[in-house]
Design an enzyme around this catalytic site. Structure first.
Site, PDB file in Angstrom:
ATOM      1  N   LYS A  81       0.822  -1.222   0.000  1.00 54.97           N
ATOM      2  CA  LYS A  81       0.000   0.000   0.000  1.00 54.97           C
ATOM      3  C   LYS A  81       0.853   1.268   0.000  1.00 54.97           C
ATOM      4  O   LYS A  81       0.604   2.193  -0.787  1.00 54.97           O
ATOM      5  CB  LYS A  81      -0.948  -0.039   1.197  1.00 54.97           C
ATOM      6  CG  LYS A  81      -1.844   1.172   1.359  1.00 54.97           C
ATOM      7  CD  LYS A  81      -3.031   0.873   2.251  1.00 54.97           C
ATOM      8  CE  LYS A  81      -2.639   0.143   3.526  1.00 54.97           C
ATOM      9  NZ  LYS A  81      -1.739   0.919   4.388  1.00 54.97           N
ATOM     10  N   THR A  83       4.001   1.500  -0.881  1.00 53.03           N
ATOM     11  CA  THR A  83       4.740   1.499  -2.138  1.00 53.03           C
ATOM     12  C   THR A  83       3.864   2.025  -3.275  1.00 53.03           C
ATOM     13  O   THR A  83       4.324   2.805  -4.121  1.00 53.03           O
ATOM     14  CB  THR A  83       5.223   0.072  -2.455  1.00 53.03           C
ATOM     15  OG1 THR A  83       5.999  -0.401  -1.356  1.00 53.03           O
ATOM     16  CG2 THR A  83       6.067   0.033  -3.713  1.00 53.03           C
ATOM     17  N   ARG A 104       2.260   8.508   6.904  1.00 54.20           N
ATOM     18  CA  ARG A 104       2.526   8.516   8.342  1.00 54.20           C
ATOM     19  C   ARG A 104       3.997   8.245   8.612  1.00 54.20           C
ATOM     20  O   ARG A 104       4.697   7.681   7.776  1.00 54.20           O
ATOM     21  CB  ARG A 104       1.673   7.453   9.043  1.00 54.20           C
ATOM     22  CG  ARG A 104       0.187   7.731   9.037  1.00 54.20           C
ATOM     23  CD  ARG A 104      -0.594   6.509   9.471  1.00 54.20           C
ATOM     24  NE  ARG A 104      -0.390   5.407   8.552  1.00 54.20           N
ATOM     25  CZ  ARG A 104      -0.574   4.134   8.858  1.00 54.20           C
ATOM     26  NH1 ARG A 104      -0.956   3.796  10.086  1.00 54.20           N
ATOM     27  NH2 ARG A 104      -0.387   3.192   7.970  1.00 54.20           N
ATOM     28  N   LYS A 115       6.837  -6.037  11.229  1.00 55.88           N
ATOM     29  CA  LYS A 115       6.480  -5.416   9.956  1.00 55.88           C
ATOM     30  C   LYS A 115       7.674  -4.799   9.244  1.00 55.88           C
ATOM     31  O   LYS A 115       7.752  -4.770   8.024  1.00 55.88           O
ATOM     32  CB  LYS A 115       5.413  -4.341  10.188  1.00 55.88           C
ATOM     33  CG  LYS A 115       4.874  -3.691   8.923  1.00 55.88           C
ATOM     34  CD  LYS A 115       3.755  -2.723   9.280  1.00 55.88           C
ATOM     35  CE  LYS A 115       3.178  -2.066   8.021  1.00 55.88           C
ATOM     36  NZ  LYS A 115       4.132  -1.137   7.391  1.00 55.88           N
ATOM     37  N   ALA A 283      -3.747   1.885  12.474  1.00 57.29           N
ATOM     38  CA  ALA A 283      -5.149   1.811  12.062  1.00 57.29           C
ATOM     39  C   ALA A 283      -5.912   0.688  12.733  1.00 57.29           C
ATOM     40  O   ALA A 283      -7.141   0.677  12.697  1.00 57.29           O
ATOM     41  CB  ALA A 283      -5.245   1.658  10.550  1.00 57.29           C
ATOM     42  N   PHE A 311      -3.526  -0.273   7.116  1.00 57.90           N
ATOM     43  CA  PHE A 311      -4.097  -1.619   7.029  1.00 57.90           C
ATOM     44  C   PHE A 311      -5.194  -1.684   5.976  1.00 57.90           C
ATOM     45  O   PHE A 311      -5.190  -0.918   5.012  1.00 57.90           O
ATOM     46  CB  PHE A 311      -4.571  -2.096   8.400  1.00 57.90           C
ATOM     47  CG  PHE A 311      -3.444  -2.349   9.368  1.00 57.90           C
ATOM     48  CD1 PHE A 311      -2.382  -3.170   9.020  1.00 57.90           C
ATOM     49  CD2 PHE A 311      -3.423  -1.759  10.619  1.00 57.90           C
ATOM     50  CE1 PHE A 311      -1.328  -3.407   9.891  1.00 57.90           C
ATOM     51  CE2 PHE A 311      -2.374  -1.989  11.500  1.00 57.90           C
ATOM     52  CZ  PHE A 311      -1.322  -2.816  11.139  1.00 57.90           C
ATOM     53  N   PHE A 391       3.706  -9.134  -9.138  1.00 59.32           N
ATOM     54  CA  PHE A 391       4.880  -9.961  -8.853  1.00 59.32           C
ATOM     55  C   PHE A 391       5.224 -10.750 -10.118  1.00 59.32           C
ATOM     56  O   PHE A 391       4.344 -11.026 -10.946  1.00 59.32           O
ATOM     57  CB  PHE A 391       4.606 -10.935  -7.700  1.00 59.32           C
ATOM     58  CG  PHE A 391       4.659 -10.326  -6.340  1.00 59.32           C
ATOM     59  CD1 PHE A 391       5.702 -10.613  -5.465  1.00 59.32           C
ATOM     60  CD2 PHE A 391       3.676  -9.451  -5.907  1.00 59.32           C
ATOM     61  CE1 PHE A 391       5.758 -10.048  -4.195  1.00 59.32           C
ATOM     62  CE2 PHE A 391       3.716  -8.883  -4.649  1.00 59.32           C
ATOM     63  CZ  PHE A 391       4.764  -9.188  -3.783  1.00 59.32           C
ATOM     64  N   TRP A 419       7.113  -0.994  -8.125  1.00 57.02           N
ATOM     65  CA  TRP A 419       8.201  -1.507  -7.286  1.00 57.02           C
ATOM     66  C   TRP A 419       9.483  -1.639  -8.117  1.00 57.02           C
ATOM     67  O   TRP A 419      10.562  -1.278  -7.667  1.00 57.02           O
ATOM     68  CB  TRP A 419       7.817  -2.859  -6.682  1.00 57.02           C
ATOM     69  CG  TRP A 419       8.805  -3.352  -5.656  1.00 57.02           C
ATOM     70  CD1 TRP A 419       8.758  -3.167  -4.314  1.00 57.02           C
ATOM     71  CD2 TRP A 419      10.017  -4.088  -5.909  1.00 57.02           C
ATOM     72  NE1 TRP A 419       9.860  -3.738  -3.695  1.00 57.02           N
ATOM     73  CE2 TRP A 419      10.646  -4.310  -4.655  1.00 57.02           C
ATOM     74  CE3 TRP A 419      10.631  -4.577  -7.064  1.00 57.02           C
ATOM     75  CZ2 TRP A 419      11.841  -4.998  -4.524  1.00 57.02           C
ATOM     76  CZ3 TRP A 419      11.840  -5.269  -6.942  1.00 57.02           C
ATOM     77  CH2 TRP A 419      12.423  -5.477  -5.673  1.00 57.02           C
TER      78      TRP A 419
END
Length: 565
Positions: A81, A83, A104, A115, A283, A311, A391, A419
């Site tokens: 998210k 990224t 954030r 994480k 969140a 999230f 991916f 990415w």
């Protein structure tokens, strides 16, 4: 030289990729938005804060368009998210739009826990990555200090006679630390004799769950910040009268600690798109959005502002829309829901080790989670687009399965490769976002202010989580009635729930419905302006995993930090 100092940074890591780019001087990034040199305070060559005086000059400017990036329910497979937020901002800039990003600040708890960092990945990152993931400009430390100053003032007040008649059994204000430490969830303070005060039960939350953090992220200016801090309820008297923080006469000192931190942070992406990184509530236990002052500043300076909510959309996006937008008067123009084929397979029942094996049936089954989030956002009147974060293992058949499953909802799916390619990999998504944002806004919140608190919780549970029933403990029900009687019934609700499921059971993936949502406790955040409802086993102080990320972080002989991701 010991083993730690002999380690080498992985050349394929996010840290190495971020380090391959030379950032522009922060004055140049500010100039892209028309910010003068005297409008910022430099924190070294690549970080700055917007000066309070300059921020006040932005208040009357017409705002740009606000784009919300959210995601499916998170899985160990990863969604990307942050990224995608960065990649979309870079893509908007690449196609000639005046764009900015609002994110954030990372908490040290996840950085050293499970994480990892929160600065994006691959070619879609904000920099300086290591600074941002660690101490940055000291904002979270200032919030911890201000919060704990109030904690100290409470115990000092008790020691010197307790003129406010605080009931030590009903003090609701806890302490905070910006780390994961389960041993601090419940503690006893004041041990060691009369000189150390009165023993009482206490506990720690992680800093990002602090009400000070929530206020930091919802206040529009210093004056409102101080007023909100004063309204925080710290406990009750023996007669059950609520006591506010302002009664302890320490709010001015708290604000002094927070003054500089409250100025929005400005950094940049690897492609030099301006990024405001400010505030960091989780969140799953807080409202999960960056600061209002940063968002409003960005909207005054850019034509398109891309922001994320933490999230899955059932948590971060719902709170962004029902709490942040409601309180700040913001109107989002469009929403992006991020998913990956790998994560959809997990929601379709595939184990982590089998995610590399093509499985169209599992993808189609897992799309139920994605579709649920899309439908929920449409309930707010928002136009929605799906960003499928690609991916290498994704097959054309699996991607087509996602498109087919979402076709009945009238939502397009854009396969993104930011990415690997940076903003160039999200240009088609950017064009779609611009088209959606040009539509007249039909945004509205999920429930009205006048709805009773219990019914607000039930509305979120029914409409967003698709629960069949909400069960309240006797204590939670009584507390809700007490809040209503005290005049807090018009506040919105901030749900504290596991991020991994629409239900309160983190193991229940996909799109469950008809479940019972158990509300075990409710807390009043009068200064922040919402009521927190804790469901299931969710904790406001996380613990570390069996192998914490801290074990892989090191500093090499040249002083370079490795192991951050």
């Amino acid at each position: 030289m010991d083993q730690t100092s002999a380690r080498r940074i992985d050349p394929n890591s996010d840290a190495a990729i971020a380090g391959s780019v030379t950032p522009f001087p922060i004055e140049d990034i500010a100039a892209r938005l028309g910010i003068p040199a005297n409008g910022i305070f430099r924190y070294g060559p690549y970080k700055a804060k917007l000066a309070h005086d300059y921020v006040r000059t932005l208040e009357e400017r017409a705002p740009g368009k606000l784009i919300l990036v959210t995601a499916i329910s998170p899985t160990p497979a990863g969604e990307g998210k942050t990224t995608t937020t960065i990649g979309l901002g870079d893509a908007l800039a690449r196609i000639g739009k005046k764009a900015a990003i609002c994110l954030r600040e990372p908490s040290l708890g996840p950085v050293f826990g499970a994480k990892g960092g929160a600065t994006g990945g691959g070619r879609a990152q904000i920099v300086p990555m290591q600074d941002i993931n660690l101490h940055f400009t000291g904002d979270l430390h200032a919030i911890s200090a201000a919060h704990n100053l109030l904690s100290a003032l409470i115990d000092n007040h008790l020691y010197w006679g307790n003129a406010l008649d605080l009931d030590t059994r009903r003090i609701s204000w806890r302490r905070v630390v910006d780390l994961n430490d389960r041993a601090l969830r419940q503690v006893v303070v004041g041990l060691g004799g009369a000189a150390n005060g009165f023993p009482r039960e206490d506990g720690f939350d992680i800093t990002v769950a602090s009400e000070v953090m929530a206020i930091f992220c919802l206040a529009k200016n210093l004056e409102e910040f101080e007023a909100r801090l004063s309204r925080m309820v710290i406990g009750q008297t023996r007669g059950k009268r609520m006591v506010e923080a302002g009664a302890l006469k320490g709010v001015g000192a708290m604000l002094a600690l927070l003054r500089d931190a409250f100025q929005p942070n400005l950094v940049q992406t690897m492609e030099h798109t301006p990024a405001f990184v400010h505030g960091g509530p989780f969140a799953n236990i807080a409202h999960g959005c960056n600061s209002v002052i940063a968002t409003r500043s960005a909207l005054a300076l850019a034509d398109y502002v891309v922001t994320e909510a933490g999230f899955g959309a059932d948590l971060g996006a719902e709170k962004f829309l029902d709490i942040k937008c409601r309180q700040a008067g913001l109107t989002p123009a469009a929403a992006v829901v991020v998913a990956t084929v790998r994560a959809l397979k997990m929601h379709g029942g595939v184990a982590v080790k089998q995610l590399g094996t093509p499985d169209v049936a599992a993808v189609r089954s897992g799309v139920a989670n994605l579709a649920r989030h899309v439908e929920n956002l449409q309930k707010f009147g928002l136009p929605v687009v799906v960003a499928l974060n690609r991916f290498l293992s994704d097959t054309p058949e699996e991607i087509e399965g996602v498109r087919d499953a979402l076709a009945p909802l009238g939502v397009s799916v854009h396969v993104c490769s930011h990415w690997a390619e940076g903003g160039a990999g999200a240009e088609a998504l950017a064009q779609e976002v611009i088209a959606l944002a040009d539509r007249p806004s039909a945004f509205h919140t999920l429930y009205p202010d006048a709805l009773p608190l219990r019914e607000k919780i039930e509305t979120i549970a029914r409409e967003i989580y698709r629960a069949g029933e909400v069960s309240f403990t006797a204590a939670a029900g009584a507390r809700l009635a007490e809040m209503e009687a005290a005049g807090f019934g018009r506040l919105p609700v901030c749900m504290a729930k596991t991020q991994y499921s629409f239900s309160a059971d983190p193991a229940l993936r996909g799109a469950p419905s008809g479940h019972v949502l158990p509300v075990r406790e409710v807390r009043l955040s009068a200064g922040a302006g919402f009521v927190v409802a804790l469901t299931g086993d969710v904790m406001t102080m996380p613990g570390l995993p069996s192998v914490p990320a801290a074990e892989g972080i090191f500093v090499d002989a040249a002083g370079v930090i490795g192991g951050l991701s």
